[in-house]
Design a protein around this motif. Sequence first.
Motif, short mmCIF file in Angstrom:
data_model
loop_
_atom_site.label_atom_id
_atom_site.label_comp_id
_atom_site.label_asym_id
_atom_site.label_seq_id
_atom_site.Cartn_x
_atom_site.Cartn_y
_atom_site.Cartn_z
N ALA A 90 0.81 -1.22 0.00
CA ALA A 90 0.00 0.00 0.00
C ALA A 90 0.84 1.27 0.00
N VAL A 91 1.91 1.29 -0.79
CA VAL A 91 2.78 2.46 -0.82
C VAL A 91 2.01 3.68 -1.33
N ALA A 92 1.14 3.49 -2.31
CA ALA A 92 0.38 4.63 -2.85
C ALA A 92 -0.40 5.34 -1.75
N SER A 93 -0.97 4.57 -0.83
CA SER A 93 -1.76 5.18 0.25
C SER A 93 -0.88 5.98 1.20
N MET A 94 0.42 5.67 1.21
CA MET A 94 1.35 6.39 2.07
C MET A 94 1.83 7.69 1.43
N LEU A 95 1.85 7.73 0.11
CA LEU A 95 2.49 8.85 -0.58
C LEU A 95 1.60 10.08 -0.70
N TYR A 96 0.28 9.88 -0.63
CA TYR A 96 -0.62 11.00 -0.88
C TYR A 96 -1.57 11.19 0.30
N ARG A 97 -1.64 12.41 0.77
CA ARG A 97 -2.52 12.74 1.90
C ARG A 97 -3.99 12.64 1.52
N ASP A 98 -4.30 12.78 0.26
CA ASP A 98 -5.70 12.72 -0.18
C ASP A 98 -6.06 11.37 -0.76
N TYR A 99 -5.23 10.36 -0.50
CA TYR A 99 -5.50 9.03 -1.06
C TYR A 99 -6.88 8.54 -0.65
N SER A 100 -7.73 8.31 -1.64
CA SER A 100 -9.07 7.77 -1.43
C SER A 100 -9.88 8.59 -0.43
N ALA A 151 19.96 -0.57 2.92
CA ALA A 151 21.16 -0.68 2.08
C ALA A 151 22.42 -0.71 2.93
N GLU A 152 22.43 0.05 4.03
CA GLU A 152 23.61 0.11 4.88
C GLU A 152 23.68 -1.06 5.84
N ARG A 153 22.56 -1.37 6.45
CA ARG A 153 22.53 -2.39 7.50
C ARG A 153 22.40 -3.80 6.92
N CYS A 154 21.67 -3.94 5.83
CA CYS A 154 21.36 -5.27 5.26
C CYS A 154 21.70 -5.28 3.77
N PRO A 155 22.95 -5.08 3.42
CA PRO A 155 23.29 -5.02 1.99
C PRO A 155 22.91 -6.31 1.28
N GLY A 156 22.40 -6.15 0.07
CA GLY A 156 21.95 -7.30 -0.70
C GLY A 156 20.48 -7.63 -0.52
N LYS A 157 19.84 -7.08 0.53
CA LYS A 157 18.40 -7.29 0.71
C LYS A 157 17.63 -6.31 -0.17
N LEU A 158 16.45 -6.71 -0.59
CA LEU A 158 15.69 -5.93 -1.57
C LEU A 158 14.44 -5.32 -0.94
N LEU A 159 14.04 -4.18 -1.48
CA LEU A 159 12.78 -3.54 -1.16
C LEU A 159 11.95 -3.45 -2.44
N ILE A 160 10.70 -3.90 -2.36
CA ILE A 160 9.80 -3.94 -3.51
C ILE A 160 8.55 -3.16 -3.15
N ALA A 161 8.13 -2.27 -4.01
CA ALA A 161 6.99 -1.41 -3.72
C ALA A 161 5.75 -1.88 -4.46
N PHE A 192 12.55 -2.59 -6.77
CA PHE A 192 11.57 -2.87 -7.82
C PHE A 192 10.23 -2.26 -7.44
N LYS A 193 9.44 -2.01 -8.46
CA LYS A 193 8.07 -1.53 -8.27
C LYS A 193 7.12 -2.45 -9.02
N TRP A 194 6.03 -2.85 -8.36
CA TRP A 194 5.00 -3.61 -9.05
C TRP A 194 4.42 -2.76 -10.17
N ASN A 195 4.34 -3.33 -11.38
CA ASN A 195 3.80 -2.61 -12.53
C ASN A 195 2.30 -2.87 -12.61
N MET A 196 1.57 -2.09 -11.81
CA MET A 196 0.12 -2.28 -11.74
C MET A 196 -0.57 -1.85 -13.03
#
Length: 721
Positions: free
Chosen positions: A400-410, A441-451, A473-477
Amino acid sequence: MSETSPHPDAVAALVNARHGDPFALLGPHEGSEGTVVRAFLPGARSVSLVTQGGSKPMRLVQDAGLFEAALDRAPYLLRIDWGDAVQETEDPYAFPPLLGELDLHLLREGTHQDIGRCLGAHPMVVEGTAGVRFALWAPNARRVSVVGDFNGWDGRRHPMRLRHEAGVWEIFVPRVGPGAIYKFELLDPNGSLLPLKADPCAWQAEVPPATGSIVVDTAAIVKPAPRPHPAPPETLPISVYEVHPGSWMRGEDDKALSWEELGDKLIPYCTGMGFTHVEFLPVMAHPFGGSWGYQPLGQFAPHAPFGPPEHFQRLIARCHEAGLGVILDWVPAHFPTDAHGLARFDGTALYEHADPREGFHQDWNTLIYNLGRREVRNFLLGSAIHWLETYGADALRVDAVASMLYRDYSRPHDQWIPNIHGGRENLESISFLQDLSRVIAERCPGKLLIAEESTAFPGVTRKADEGGLGFDFKWNMGWMHDTLHYMERDPIYRQYQHGGMTFGMVYAFTEKFMLPLSHDEVVHGKGSLIGKMPGDDWQKFANLRAYLAFMWTHPGKKLLFMGGEIAQWREWNHDRSLDWHLLDEPRHAGVQRLLRDLNRLYASMPALNALDTDPAGFRWVVLDDNANSVLAFLRFGPDGSPPALVICNLTPVLRQGYRVGLPFGGVWREAFNSDAAIYGGANNGNGGMVHAAEEASHGLDASAALTLPGLSTLILVPAEG
């Protein structure tokens, strides 16, 4: 009243469980008459001080259970007669503060990256005594007690010490150990008693509907050794099998599999199918199974019905031993309103925003984390590190990254608050996500974040230091919605929707994308993947096979929700197993085999994976033949690796002599044909190979006349490749 006697008002506050500093009264205290020990033990018949010199009865100085005695020598024990049992234990109020100044400083700053090993319940030995240190952030509470099966759930028994500088309460309770069930009892700022609260940092929770936290031997859960860093992830084949642990497969009596049972069955299945990663819907403890984990309350605890934390850690280790990466869905956007959870935790809006226009999510009836508060950010950053380090997960897919990025989400126009600049962007959430990426990136190098991010927000996969959010990576919705909408159309009308399959390439390299066919597409009345396909049963299966092959050859990493690979007819139900019996039917088994072969082809051909995020890895060959619903493209790998030509015919019409351009002449091998008989198709095609002549077509130097089976995807590679 002697010099060492407490003031009657203080005694009354203690007896009424309203005293904010119990250590000021209880335990050993020095005075002109020597050392006096006080113990408040409601319900005790009698109490004695036990030292090396013997036993001395303590005097009852307050009928509610306050006992007192002079201490001749230390150390001492308390011998408590409860009537039906006699307990002998060290005095919790004889121990000093245990949280160090550095811990408090980092907690106050909001930079304590090991918060899961600082706050919460941790067994340890203090001054030779085994017990558990409990610590809780609740800065606005007037009193906090730990209650549990070790003190009769009596909030008067173990009120805690407030470390004012960090707003953290702590106590060491001797002779409590792993397996103890506990909660916290708090008085709000007005002195009102709150519902008992579960520990936000607990490593284990009770099985719902029970809501207690469980003490875990946290020191025994050793962090696994870091895995070797792979090549840049965008250059690797990544094929993800998305799994809901409770419904992938059920055991005897239709019970969900445990972590151990899941490992026995799921790991060989994933590796046999050629998936590189398994992604679990949120495994963090959640009170309601119907949320599928997307409304978690235990950000440090694996969901209890599947087994204890050490079994989940072992599941991930077993995945790694089999060469399978593990991705965990993680939810830092919102949390449920359950009374035992984070909502108004100390009687104030502590984890959430106070204003519902910022703090209440209308779509999901949940509360939104206040990411402008440093302690809340610290809590969530600590959770992310916990899953990546303590459990060894390889990636977090942030929900639910989109809901985090915008104050007017839904939200309606009058139900949101602009940022400090008057805009709709949620600057605090953006800053948090950037910090998250930097810390990982600093604490856990090599681990991934996917949005999971469904808008056109720029720079989701750009580095945070370059102004992006820092995801890998980003999910291509957009790709998912467009292509599914196209595939749902009757083939006769697809010529009018041709852009649904081609538009994704307009923006394919603006981010590092993952192509998702996730659980969201097979719930809430949307039906199943096979059910979305038009036509009779033969066409439905052919459509699905062609679509999966198109997806596996399109730029972008791959994700498929469980059940799609067996063409399950039924919409997913989180309370039921997948319909594995369908594999007794050749058409369903054919789709499963097709996906297995696609995974192996995808992993073995650099042209299909190495340049997924590089425009140099793709070229349209047939883009605009909407009249025939045919499209073709070339995929390229690094220098020297053979290319691949992909051709899709998305009508049921068998097309013969269809000329397609190729980069050079010679023999090209039909490496894949979704219409092959082994997949349940009609077995039309090109006999395994074609001869490309030096006849220019589609802007390329060579070409071949192909047979295109109806509703099919073909992959051609140079014969020597």
